[in-house]
Design a protein around this motif. Structure first.
Motif, PDB file in Angstrom:
ATOM      1  N   GLY A  72     -24.300  15.193  44.677  1.00 44.73           N
ATOM      2  CA  GLY A  72     -23.357  15.878  44.189  1.00 44.73           C
ATOM      3  C   GLY A  72     -22.296  16.242  43.879  1.00 44.73           C
ATOM      4  N   ARG A  73     -21.688  16.110  45.325  1.00 44.72           N
ATOM      5  CA  ARG A  73     -20.508  15.616  45.838  1.00 44.72           C
ATOM      6  C   ARG A  73     -19.948  15.053  46.555  1.00 44.72           C
ATOM      7  N   PRO A  74     -18.314  15.340  46.256  1.00 48.36           N
ATOM      8  CA  PRO A  74     -17.266  13.939  46.726  1.00 48.36           C
ATOM      9  C   PRO A  74     -17.514  13.148  48.250  1.00 48.36           C
ATOM     10  N   ALA A  75     -17.894  12.335  48.219  1.00 42.90           N
ATOM     11  CA  ALA A  75     -17.695  11.831  49.713  1.00 42.90           C
ATOM     12  C   ALA A  75     -16.414  10.179  49.471  1.00 42.90           C
ATOM     13  N   LYS A  76     -15.936  10.587  51.152  1.00 42.59           N
ATOM     14  CA  LYS A  76     -14.691   9.588  51.837  1.00 42.59           C
ATOM     15  C   LYS A  76     -15.237   8.131  51.422  1.00 42.59           C
ATOM     16  N   HIS A  77     -15.368   7.146  51.000  1.00 40.78           N
ATOM     17  CA  HIS A  77     -15.240   5.770  51.066  1.00 40.78           C
ATOM     18  C   HIS A  77     -14.288   4.635  51.268  1.00 40.78           C
ATOM     19  N   ALA A  78     -14.952   3.918  51.400  1.00 43.33           N
ATOM     20  CA  ALA A  78     -14.067   2.485  52.285  1.00 43.33           C
ATOM     21  C   ALA A  78     -14.031   0.796  51.406  1.00 43.33           C
ATOM     22  N   ALA A  79     -14.343   0.122  50.850  1.00 41.28           N
ATOM     23  CA  ALA A  79     -14.014  -0.605  50.641  1.00 41.28           C
ATOM     24  C   ALA A  79     -13.357  -1.857  51.466  1.00 41.28           C
ATOM     25  N   LYS A  80     -14.910  -2.764  51.660  1.00 38.14           N
ATOM     26  CA  LYS A  80     -14.221  -3.992  52.592  1.00 38.14           C
ATOM     27  C   LYS A  80     -14.865  -5.463  51.563  1.00 38.14           C
ATOM     28  N   PRO A  81     -13.783  -6.117  51.923  1.00 38.30           N
ATOM     29  CA  PRO A  81     -14.301  -7.498  50.792  1.00 38.30           C
ATOM     30  C   PRO A  81     -15.812  -7.701  50.295  1.00 38.30           C
ATOM     31  N   ARG A  82     -16.578  -7.076  51.774  1.00 34.49           N
ATOM     32  CA  ARG A  82     -18.576  -7.794  50.416  1.00 34.49           C
ATOM     33  C   ARG A  82     -18.940  -6.441  51.113  1.00 34.49           C
ATOM     34  N   SER A  83     -18.520  -5.178  50.933  1.00 30.64           N
ATOM     35  CA  SER A  83     -19.299  -4.058  51.397  1.00 30.64           C
ATOM     36  C   SER A  83     -18.103  -2.994  50.963  1.00 30.64           C
ATOM     37  N   LEU A  84     -19.576  -1.572  50.840  1.00 31.81           N
ATOM     38  CA  LEU A  84     -18.860  -0.749  50.530  1.00 31.81           C
ATOM     39  C   LEU A  84     -19.366   0.749  51.387  1.00 31.81           C
ATOM     40  N   ARG A  85     -18.580   0.905  52.701  1.00 30.99           N
ATOM     41  CA  ARG A  85     -18.947   1.991  53.304  1.00 30.99           C
ATOM     42  C   ARG A  85     -18.467   3.477  52.781  1.00 30.99           C
ATOM     43  N   VAL A  86     -19.923   4.256  52.775  1.00 29.68           N
ATOM     44  CA  VAL A  86     -19.605   5.818  52.575  1.00 29.68           C
ATOM     45  C   VAL A  86     -19.954   7.270  53.730  1.00 29.68           C
ATOM     46  N   ARG A  87     -19.015   7.713  54.211  1.00 29.35           N
ATOM     47  CA  ARG A  87     -18.925   8.964  54.662  1.00 29.35           C
ATOM     48  C   ARG A  87     -20.071   9.902  53.884  1.00 29.35           C
ATOM     49  N   LEU A  88     -20.857  10.104  54.626  1.00 30.77           N
ATOM     50  CA  LEU A  88     -21.792  10.950  54.325  1.00 30.77           C
ATOM     51  C   LEU A  88     -21.321  12.591  54.324  1.00 30.77           C
ATOM     52  N   PRO A  89     -21.420  12.999  53.113  1.00 32.06           N
ATOM     53  CA  PRO A  89     -20.534  15.241  53.477  1.00 32.06           C
ATOM     54  C   PRO A  89     -21.974  15.661  54.565  1.00 32.06           C
ATOM     55  N   ARG A  90     -23.106  15.285  54.839  1.00 32.71           N
ATOM     56  CA  ARG A  90     -23.674  16.079  55.675  1.00 32.71           C
ATOM     57  C   ARG A  90     -24.851  14.618  56.657  1.00 32.71           C
TER      58      ARG A  90
END
Length: 445
Positions: A72-90
């Motif tokens: 339920g909390r916004p998470a930072k993320h970064a897209a690459k050509p074939r993947s999505l990386r999500v930084r977990l809040p905790r």
């Protein structure tokens, strides 16, 4: 072939999947407009950590992510050509769970790789999704690995004239101005490459008279007579395979026949897809209809844990073709085995069935040698033990993943150590063994 990382869970599929977590459930709420090929989606993933997680790597190809939430909390993320990386809040501890919601959109396209184009593909009128082996990330974020199974809940909204087929029976269809929303039942556990949607101007009609499983065919109205002719023995085929392999493993089975011609038929969880050229009224693809149905047991319910074990899918489905031939008045499996053994003996002897390599995982030799391996085992142990083995295999590993080692262990358990040892030259050596004489007495336990 893309560069392979030491953390890749499957060396045949570089830079796909993660060993750090599994997804237990995918909740997909998708909205699609056919003419502009525009997909908007919300994917809700129930993630279970296999180790301490601070970041989540998801497979996603060609689609733009606008928002990610974790718990339920916004998470930072970064897209690459074939993947999505999500930084977990905790951080999520090993064994812990998290709910990840990804909002995304775009114009989906097939993914290009060593096996050609896979995934989301536009037809003349509609869509075909062929996920094997690496096409699932073209339409939803996922952990793309055959060895991880999850249930999938799908809701799909699209233009009103189109019918949607997916991996489970339809629960409800809601009509609104210009659109229809298709809500499907939750699937049995499945690998993401087997997830599909098929979209077209289809009529969906029952196929056969079964009461225990929903069996149906989806085809254009103008293909009705040709398809009905070519599937006239399908109920007999279905009954034969249940007798040989055990109960059908899913709630439904849908054969989709597209208006387009296709190069090859395609299997998915609870569905098979054929082109207009495969079911054209002359019954040109009877063995392929048998092959795709057999995959529901071998590949879709019992799924290889790693792609190196693909013979557990294709060898078994190919042998099912031969079994249907001998049960339906065609050539017996013995004659087909002899014929294909001669053919394989003329080809290069450089394929290792238990680990053919990514460039040969869909080689016809993998299919035929896998089928010959099973026929040699059947010849050695006899029909009673052989078919008891197949039924136990589909029962014990129903909705699970398995390896060649698992199959060999079951052979040793049910047929004896000598029978298990007889598999070694077929699986673990490149030269093609001779077929054993027919029949041999069952080995001594």
């Amino acid at each position: 072939m893309p560069h392979r990382s030491a953390t890749d869970p499957d060396r045949y599929l570089p830079n796909h999947g993660s060993n750090a977590y599994v997804v237990d459930r995918y909740g997909l709420d998708l909205r699609y407009r056919v003419e502009p090929n525009r997909l908007e989606g919300t994917a809700t993933l129930t993630v279970r950590a296999m180790e301490r997680l601070e970041e989540l790597r998801l497979d996603l190809v060609g689609l733009r992510v606008s928002r990610v939430e974790v718990g339920g909390r916004p998470a930072k993320h970064a897209a690459k050509p074939r993947s999505l990386r999500v930084r977990l809040p905790r951080p999520v501890p090993a064994g812990g769970t998290a709910t990840v919601v990804v909002t995304y959109s775009g114009n989906p396209r097939p993914a290009k790789g060593p096996w050609g184009e896979t995934g989301w593909e536009e037809l003349r009128e509609g869509v075909l999704v062929a996920g094997q082996p690496d096409g699932a990330p073209t339409w939803f974020p996922c952990n793309d690995h055959p060895g991880y199974k999850a249930v999938i809940d799908l809701t799909f909204t699209t233009d009103a004239p189109y019918t949607v087929i997916a991996n489970a029976p339809v629960r409800k269809v809601t009509r609104r101005a210009g659109t229809r929303t298709w809500e499907f039942h939750r699937t049995e556990p499945t690998s993401v490459y087997l997830a599909t949607v098929q979209l077209g101007r289809y009529d969906v009609v029952p196929l056969g008279t079964r009461e225990d499983v929903l069996v149906q065919v989806a085809r254009p109205a103008d293909r009705a007579a040709a398809v009905a002719h070519d599937l006239s023995r399908h109920d007999e085929l279905f009954t034969t395979f249940e007798e040989l392999f055990g109960p059908y493993p899913f709630a439904a089975y849908t054969l989709v026949v597209t208006a387009d011609e296709l190069e090859i038929p395609l299997e998915a969880h609870g569905a098979s897809v054929f082109g207009a050229n495969h079911l054209d009224g002359t019954m040109p693809a009877d063995r392929l209809v048998a092959h795709e149905l057999a995959h529901q047991w071998f590949g879709n319910s019992v799924t290889a844990s790693h792609w190196r074990d693909i013979w557990l899918h294709e060898g078994f489905a190919c042998y099912a073709e031969w079994l249907w031939s001998e049960r339906s008045g065609g050539l017996p499996a013995t004659a087909l085995a002899a014929e294909h053994h001669v053919g394989l003996a003329r080809l290069p002897q450089d394929l290792l069935l238990s680990d053919p390599g990514p460039e040969r995982m869909f080689d016809d030799r993998t299919y035929k040698r896998g089928a010959l391996t099973l026929h040699a085992l059947r010849t050695r142990v006899g029909d009673e033990q052989f078919f008891a083995l197949l039924r136990e295999w589909t029962h014990r590993f129903r909705h699970r993943t398995a390896t060649t080692a698992d199959f060999r262990a079951l052979v040793a358990e049910l047929c004896g150590p000598k029978a298990e040892k007889s598999l070694t030259p077929w699986l673990d050596a490149k030269p093609l063994p001779k077929l054993p004489p027919h029949p041999l007495p069952p080995p001594t336990l």
